[in-house]
Scaffold this motif. Structure first.
Motif, PDB file in Angstrom:
ATOM      1  N   TRP A 437       0.858  -1.198   0.000  1.00 38.60           N
ATOM      2  CA  TRP A 437       0.000   0.000   0.000  1.00 38.60           C
ATOM      3  C   TRP A 437       0.893   1.248   0.000  1.00 38.60           C
ATOM      4  O   TRP A 437       1.095   1.898   1.043  1.00 38.60           O
ATOM      5  N   ALA A 440      -0.128   4.839   1.503  1.00 41.71           N
ATOM      6  CA  ALA A 440      -0.502   4.950   2.916  1.00 41.71           C
ATOM      7  C   ALA A 440       0.738   5.098   3.793  1.00 41.71           C
ATOM      8  O   ALA A 440       1.865   4.900   3.339  1.00 41.71           O
ATOM      9  N   THR A 460      -1.436   1.361  10.706  1.00 41.02           N
ATOM     10  CA  THR A 460      -1.539   1.941   9.365  1.00 41.02           C
ATOM     11  C   THR A 460      -2.786   2.809   9.211  1.00 41.02           C
ATOM     12  O   THR A 460      -3.789   2.580   9.893  1.00 41.02           O
ATOM     13  N   ASP A 461      -2.705   3.772   8.281  1.00 40.62           N
ATOM     14  CA  ASP A 461      -3.898   4.581   7.984  1.00 40.62           C
ATOM     15  C   ASP A 461      -4.641   4.034   6.758  1.00 40.62           C
ATOM     16  O   ASP A 461      -5.567   4.665   6.254  1.00 40.62           O
ATOM     17  N   ARG A 462      -4.210   2.860   6.304  1.00 40.63           N
ATOM     18  CA  ARG A 462      -4.907   2.196   5.198  1.00 40.63           C
ATOM     19  C   ARG A 462      -6.136   1.493   5.765  1.00 40.63           C
ATOM     20  O   ARG A 462      -6.032   0.551   6.566  1.00 40.63           O
ATOM     21  N   LYS A 463      -7.321   1.932   5.341  1.00 40.91           N
ATOM     22  CA  LYS A 463      -8.581   1.462   5.964  1.00 40.91           C
ATOM     23  C   LYS A 463      -8.856  -0.021   5.723  1.00 40.91           C
ATOM     24  O   LYS A 463      -9.435  -0.704   6.557  1.00 40.91           O
ATOM     25  N   ASP A 464      -8.444  -0.535   4.532  1.00 41.37           N
ATOM     26  CA  ASP A 464      -8.758  -1.938   4.221  1.00 41.37           C
ATOM     27  C   ASP A 464      -7.547  -2.851   4.341  1.00 41.37           C
ATOM     28  O   ASP A 464      -7.512  -3.941   3.748  1.00 41.37           O
ATOM     29  N   ARG A 490      -5.763  -0.325  12.459  1.00 46.90           N
ATOM     30  CA  ARG A 490      -6.095   0.719  11.486  1.00 46.90           C
ATOM     31  C   ARG A 490      -6.438   2.004  12.233  1.00 46.90           C
ATOM     32  O   ARG A 490      -7.285   1.990  13.122  1.00 46.90           O
ATOM     33  N   ALA A 492      -6.869   6.535  12.008  1.00 46.01           N
ATOM     34  CA  ALA A 492      -7.152   7.664  11.110  1.00 46.01           C
ATOM     35  C   ALA A 492      -5.853   8.344  10.697  1.00 46.01           C
ATOM     36  O   ALA A 492      -5.699   8.792   9.558  1.00 46.01           O
ATOM     37  N   GLU A 493      -4.909   8.389  11.643  1.00 46.83           N
ATOM     38  CA  GLU A 493      -3.630   9.063  11.385  1.00 46.83           C
ATOM     39  C   GLU A 493      -2.522   8.379  12.171  1.00 46.83           C
ATOM     40  O   GLU A 493      -2.660   8.165  13.374  1.00 46.83           O
TER      41      GLU A 493
END
Length: 517
Positions: A437, A440, A460-464, A490, A492-493
């Protein structure tokens, strides 16, 4: 091993090096900020003497005086004003939080902190100032400047003409600044850099890369960060380049629009900020830049790709440093750039690698040289410095060094986990996540595990983001299964420090709390 420093380079103090630069490059415009009222060398020297004398009247010779300001002309004038009158600047990281700032003030023995009302209001730091007032006196430079009268200006006029007669004589070995390490792996440490540590580092960089005095250095990094202070302020001023100071690296759009306007030639920043700038910049915003220098954290492949594809192959030079080394240890050269490495080690530096059990490649890097600090401030006594053993600084970094002096960072000693008896680089695992990713931000920490000793956690800030995708990439690219985090958080930041570096202390705490929940 050692690369020689040019024998013509003589030891000098920070203020005398500024005077010498005026003699060498002429009385040209040398300093500017967003207010767009540039100063010449003489203007800077005069202003430093005038403001410095006001501060000297309320402090003692050799006293350590706190500076809590963003990157600006005012900060540079204040810094040189303290030097002109024999005081020692202590650069305060205003993003570090109350506890760390109070600890820094106590460790350095700071009784007075210089700041400005406009900055405190704009940055909404009123509460922080109230907290600091309990341990140090706040001196408002806005109020000090209002007391400057005709007599002060006449003094500045004379001092600007004959600075060596008016400045307090100092030795190159005297303290030049007190900085505090970022604290990304624990409590910040007080680093005492001598006058010559700072000046020599500027000379080392200038010997390594030929800098044109007609260029403009754009510095958005804070001066409480050694990269911002040495690279963004001292280096350009001492080598005849105009230094443009910008108060916050966070203003991506404003910065990219300013670059062509001020005809910036070199931009210093960290990967975090450069990635943001590359995303918001227009196709012509970087046209005046000769090259960009990234330090303080690893440059992601995605950032290299952005620069290569969007900006006509604008060279992004990765470097490596440490506050303890003033800070530049190595940097790539525009004509000898090796992406993936952090460039060649600076001339005049000695290095040695010591093997680390369980890590087959590279070794633990130790450094010694004219730019390496005398030692850390003693946490128990502000007047005492804990000297380095034999002058060697233990970087705590595992590196590989080739025969041409190029350094490749393999990880930090603290950034390895022991899983099932095998040593795993957390930096390499972050690289794995970045490959899957790339757009991200990721951070990997290790927490205790009853079965295998330690367990990797990817934040990580990668949602999936999911483990299956990581495991699939690892299998298809021959990465070991041990390098795949079994837990993903996961967010937000991903937390970062004020310098843009990943805040591993906060991330470790998040992972531990999640485990305990």
């Amino acid at each position: 091993m050692r690369l020689p420093l040019d024998p013509k380079i003589v030891e000098e103090t920070i203020f005398d090096a500024l005077i010498a630069a005026r003699e060498k490059y002429g009385d040209k415009e040398i300093l500017e900020d967003q207010d767009r009222k540039p100063l010449t060398y003489t203007g800077l020297i005069r202003a430093a003497f005038v403001l410095g004398r006001k501060i000297a009247a309320m402090t003692q010779t050799s006293e350590r005086v706190g500076i809590l300001l963003p990157s600006s002309m005012g900060t540079v004038v204040t810094f040189y004003g303290l030097h002109a009158h024999g005081r020692v600047p202590v650069m305060i990281n205003f993003t570090a939080g109350e506890r760390n700032i109070k600890a820094a003030l106590a460790a350095a023995g700071v009784k007075k902190v210089l700041t400005a009302k406009r900055f405190i209001q704009q940055a909404k730091l009123e509460e922080l100032i109230e907290q600091i007032e309990g341990v140090a006196e706040i001196v408002w430079l806005d109020d000090v400047r209002k007391t400057i009268g005709l007599q002060d200006k006449l003094y500045g006029l004379m001092a600007g003409m004959m600075p060596k007669r008016f400045r307090v004589p100092l030795k190159p070995s005297d303290p030049g600044v007190v900085l505090f390490t970022s604290g990304s792996f624990g409590a910040p440490k007080g680093v005492v850099l001598s006058q010559w540590n700072l000046v020599s580092n500027c000379r080392q960089v200038a010997q390594h890369i030929d800098l044109d005095p007609d260029w403009v250095m754009f510095n958005p990094l804070p001066t409480f960060h050694c990269f911002g202070l040495t690279g963004g302020v001292l280096l350009p001023l001492l080598q005849g380049l105009k230094a443009f100071q910008y108060p916050s690296p966070l203003h991506a759009k404003q910065i990219t629009e300013l670059l062509p306007e001020v005809k910036a030639s070199i931009l210093f920043a960290t990967d975090t900020f450069l990635n943001q700038y590359a995303r918001v910049a227009g196709p012509d915003d970087f046209d005046t830049l000769k090259f960009v220098v990234a330090g303080a954290e690893r440059v992601r492949d995605e950032t290299h790709h952005l620069f290569n594809t969007r900006f006509h192959g604008l060279k992004l030079l990765e470097g490596y440093g440490a506050s303890e080394a003033a800070p530049v240890v190595a940097v790539n050269h525009p004509d000898r750039n090796r992406p993936g490495s952090v460039g060649q080690i600076m001339p005049g530096m000695e290095w040695k690698l010591e093997p680390v059990p369980g890590i087959p490649d590279g070794g633990r890097l130790y450094l010694r040289g004219p730019n390496v600090m005398e030692g850390y401030l003693s946490p128990d006594d502000p007047t005492s410095i804990e000297p380095l053993e034999g002058g060697w600084h233990d970087t705590g970094d595992i590196v590989d060094l080739d025969e041409d002096g190029y350094i490749t960072i393999l990880g930090r000693v603290k950034r390895f986990a022991k899983i099932g008896g095998e040593m795993v680089s957390l930096t390499a695992v972050e690289g794995l996540a970045s490959a899957v990713w790339p757009e991200a931000r990721h951070a990997v920490v290790a927490i205790a595990d009853a079965r295998k000793g330690e367990k990797l956690v990817l934040v990580t800030d990668r949602k999936d983001a999911d483990v299956a995708r990581l495991a699939e990439w690892a299998r298809s690219h021959g990465a070991p299964e041990l390098a795949v985090p079994k837990k993903i958080m996961r967010v937000a930041e991903v937390p970062v420090l004020g310098t843009g570096k990943t805040d591993y202390v906060a991330i470790q705490q998040m992972a531990e709390l999640e485990k305990a929940a």
